[in-house]
Design a protein around this motif. Sequence first.
Motif, short mmCIF file in Angstrom:
data_model
loop_
_atom_site.label_atom_id
_atom_site.label_comp_id
_atom_site.label_asym_id
_atom_site.label_seq_id
_atom_site.Cartn_x
_atom_site.Cartn_y
_atom_site.Cartn_z
N GLY A 41 7.83 -13.14 -5.43
CA GLY A 41 8.28 -11.87 -4.87
C GLY A 41 7.20 -11.21 -4.04
O GLY A 41 6.01 -11.32 -4.34
N PHE A 42 7.63 -10.54 -2.98
CA PHE A 42 6.69 -9.79 -2.14
C PHE A 42 7.18 -8.36 -1.99
O PHE A 42 8.36 -8.13 -1.71
CB PHE A 42 6.55 -10.43 -0.76
CG PHE A 42 5.99 -11.83 -0.81
CD1 PHE A 42 4.63 -12.03 -0.82
CD2 PHE A 42 6.84 -12.92 -0.89
CE1 PHE A 42 4.10 -13.32 -0.89
CE2 PHE A 42 6.33 -14.22 -0.95
CZ PHE A 42 4.95 -14.41 -0.96
N ASP A 43 6.27 -7.43 -2.15
CA ASP A 43 6.60 -6.02 -2.04
C ASP A 43 6.63 -5.57 -0.59
O ASP A 43 5.65 -5.77 0.12
CB ASP A 43 5.53 -5.18 -2.76
CG ASP A 43 6.03 -4.66 -4.08
OD1 ASP A 43 7.21 -4.88 -4.38
OD2 ASP A 43 5.24 -4.04 -4.81
N PRO A 44 7.69 -4.95 -0.15
CA PRO A 44 7.72 -4.48 1.24
C PRO A 44 7.11 -3.09 1.38
O PRO A 44 7.70 -2.21 1.98
CB PRO A 44 9.22 -4.48 1.55
CG PRO A 44 9.86 -4.20 0.23
CD PRO A 44 8.96 -4.73 -0.84
N THR A 45 5.92 -2.91 0.83
CA THR A 45 5.31 -1.58 0.92
C THR A 45 4.62 -1.35 2.26
O THR A 45 4.24 -0.24 2.58
CB THR A 45 4.27 -1.38 -0.20
OG1 THR A 45 3.50 -2.57 -0.32
CG2 THR A 45 4.97 -1.10 -1.52
N ALA A 46 4.43 -2.40 3.04
CA ALA A 46 3.87 -2.23 4.37
C ALA A 46 4.64 -3.16 5.30
O ALA A 46 5.35 -4.04 4.86
CB ALA A 46 2.39 -2.59 4.39
N MET A 80 11.52 -0.01 -3.87
CA MET A 80 11.81 1.42 -3.97
C MET A 80 11.38 2.01 -5.31
O MET A 80 11.40 3.22 -5.50
CB MET A 80 13.30 1.65 -3.75
CG MET A 80 13.71 1.36 -2.33
SD MET A 80 15.37 1.91 -1.97
CE MET A 80 16.34 0.57 -2.57
N ILE A 81 11.00 1.12 -6.22
CA ILE A 81 10.59 1.57 -7.54
C ILE A 81 9.07 1.56 -7.67
O ILE A 81 8.44 2.54 -8.03
CB ILE A 81 11.17 0.64 -8.64
CG1 ILE A 81 12.67 0.61 -8.56
CG2 ILE A 81 10.68 1.06 -10.01
CD1 ILE A 81 13.32 1.94 -8.77
N GLY A 82 8.48 0.43 -7.37
CA GLY A 82 7.04 0.31 -7.49
C GLY A 82 6.66 -0.37 -8.79
O GLY A 82 7.06 0.05 -9.87
N ASP A 83 5.88 -1.42 -8.66
CA ASP A 83 5.42 -2.18 -9.82
C ASP A 83 4.19 -1.52 -10.41
O ASP A 83 3.21 -1.30 -9.71
CB ASP A 83 5.08 -3.60 -9.36
CG ASP A 83 4.64 -4.49 -10.51
OD1 ASP A 83 4.62 -4.01 -11.66
OD2 ASP A 83 4.31 -5.66 -10.24
N PRO A 84 4.22 -1.20 -11.70
CA PRO A 84 3.04 -0.56 -12.28
C PRO A 84 1.90 -1.54 -12.52
O PRO A 84 0.77 -1.13 -12.76
CB PRO A 84 3.56 -0.01 -13.62
CG PRO A 84 4.73 -0.87 -13.96
CD PRO A 84 5.33 -1.32 -12.66
N SER A 85 2.16 -2.85 -12.44
CA SER A 85 1.11 -3.83 -12.73
C SER A 85 -0.10 -3.62 -11.83
O SER A 85 0.04 -3.52 -10.62
CB SER A 85 1.64 -5.25 -12.51
OG SER A 85 2.74 -5.49 -13.33
N GLY A 86 -1.25 -3.56 -12.45
CA GLY A 86 -2.47 -3.46 -11.67
C GLY A 86 -2.68 -2.12 -10.99
O GLY A 86 -3.55 -1.96 -10.16
N ARG A 87 -1.89 -1.16 -11.35
CA ARG A 87 -2.06 0.15 -10.74
C ARG A 87 -2.39 1.17 -11.82
O ARG A 87 -1.93 1.06 -12.93
CB ARG A 87 -0.78 0.61 -10.03
CG ARG A 87 -0.24 -0.37 -9.05
CD ARG A 87 0.64 0.35 -8.09
NE ARG A 87 0.00 0.41 -6.80
CZ ARG A 87 -0.23 1.51 -6.12
NH1 ARG A 87 0.12 2.67 -6.62
NH2 ARG A 87 -0.79 1.48 -4.95
N THR A 98 12.49 2.48 6.02
CA THR A 98 11.16 1.91 6.10
C THR A 98 11.12 0.57 5.37
O THR A 98 10.60 -0.42 5.87
CB THR A 98 10.14 2.86 5.46
OG1 THR A 98 10.32 4.15 6.04
CG2 THR A 98 8.73 2.39 5.68
N ILE A 99 11.68 0.57 4.19
CA ILE A 99 11.63 -0.64 3.39
C ILE A 99 12.42 -1.77 4.04
O ILE A 99 11.98 -2.92 4.06
CB ILE A 99 12.14 -0.34 1.96
CG1 ILE A 99 11.09 0.49 1.24
CG2 ILE A 99 12.44 -1.62 1.21
CD1 ILE A 99 11.54 1.03 -0.08
N ALA A 100 13.55 -1.44 4.62
CA ALA A 100 14.34 -2.46 5.29
C ALA A 100 13.57 -3.05 6.47
O ALA A 100 13.55 -4.27 6.68
CB ALA A 100 15.67 -1.88 5.75
#
Length: 428
Positions: A41-46, A80-87, A98-100
């Motif tokens: 999985g890849f986060d579309p945060t940027a 749209m939720i955000g993974d808490p891992s490592g944060r 934006t995410i799309a």
Amino acid sequence: MSAITNSAAPLAELAWRELLSQHTEDLPAALAAGPVSAYVGFDPTASSLHVGNLIPIMGLVHLQRAGHRPIALVGGGTGMIGDPSGRSSERNLQDLDTIAANAEAIRLQLAKFLDFEGPNAAKLVNNLDWLGGLGLIEFLRDTGKHFSVNYMMAKDSVKSRLENGISYTEFTYMLLQAYDYLELNRREGVTLQMGGSDQWGNITAGLELIRKSKGTDAHALTFPLITNADGTKFGKSTGGGSVWLDPERTSPYKFYQFWMGADDRDVSRYLRFYTLLSLEEITALDEQVRSAPERRAAQRALAADVTARVHSADAARVAQEVSALLFEKGDPRALSEAAIGALRNEIPFAEYTAPETPVGDGIDVLHCLVLLNIAASRGAAKRLLEQGGISVNGAKVQTAMVGHDALLAGRHLLIKKGQRDFGLVHVG
RNA sequence: GGUGGGGUACUCAAGUGGCCAACGAGAUCAGACUGUAAAUCUGACGGCGCAAGCCUUCGAAGGUUCGAAUCCUUCCCCCACCA
């Protein structure tokens, strides 16, 4: 490119490349039994991936080369939720558009690494497709029911946040990721999820869900976290910004330079991680690092290989030529007009415009530095100059003004900050 | 809802009325040394300015004071315990 050779090969390959952190016990048997579909999985945060994403991407690449089927999941829904891992703190939520847009940009970048043709063609999916329409009641009934809060609280990603607080939203993240795995298992027959070692908890939650809802087993594999020998975070350019795969954000030349600058102590590992060079080739380069470190043969090979894969063979060649021009040729004053033309596209470039209140006759170097974005302000530029950090056309300058007679072919100035930050100014 | 603790620059973290653009550390940048390396030493590190100096900052807004990051009021946010 992807003839089925030995299905179990990727594990051996990942092992000698030191890309294995942990995996489920029966994964080797599953891979040996035939083609497996695996996802990351890849986060579309940027709107772009960065070099920190390369490890999981290469994981998919190795898998595909061994005849398995790679699936890249873009987290349009989970993003749209955000993974808490490592944060350590709560994420800011991003809006849908934006995410799309980010998801689409990332899709295009992944396409450079994976083969989307052939019997084991890669596939891209977006979890917004199934999470977007998922109802809360349905989710709680079918998914939430399988997890005890006790189980969830025991996960590192949650535990480490209990002190400072974690929202219900982020707490639920692992369930969504588990749901993704189950969904891909059903839709695409995916039986392996891979990710960074901080993903282990989320991935095993998925195994749990698959086992409980379907009664079948699936597998997990994680990659180690990459660290630099000097203790700094991998993937930051010398300016501190991320090194992106998008050429608009990080030019191919800058990208090439990032890898060229690899520490001797890191370069062997990076060759294993980020290139497809064989063990023999890498061992030979290691030997060169030992016997003639100043030649930087390993760094050159690393930079050339990764730049070619991420951008293009052409882009890598140009970056190489520009680097040679800037670092290996003697006197910039000997540069031909054609060479300068090539530089213009690769390093920061600005048209010179005289400052509003000229300080003296000639060309204002401080002003050039600001125009080129090499210095944040005139004051910062001045400090650099005072410390002897600025060269114009290969010679250190101490004064803010240079005469028009200093201009290179085609009326350019080649400005250098420190060891390796260049900029080109054209004086009209 | 109550009680207590807390919100300081990129990060961590001092500072409790003037000596504060704000100790210190890390990160970052530059110089020396080098190999476009590391380590080490030196310097810089809010903005503008050649400079003198000016401007903006210590969660937000008001107030007290000649003077506030420091005191007061209200508000926002975080944490712990209690309800």
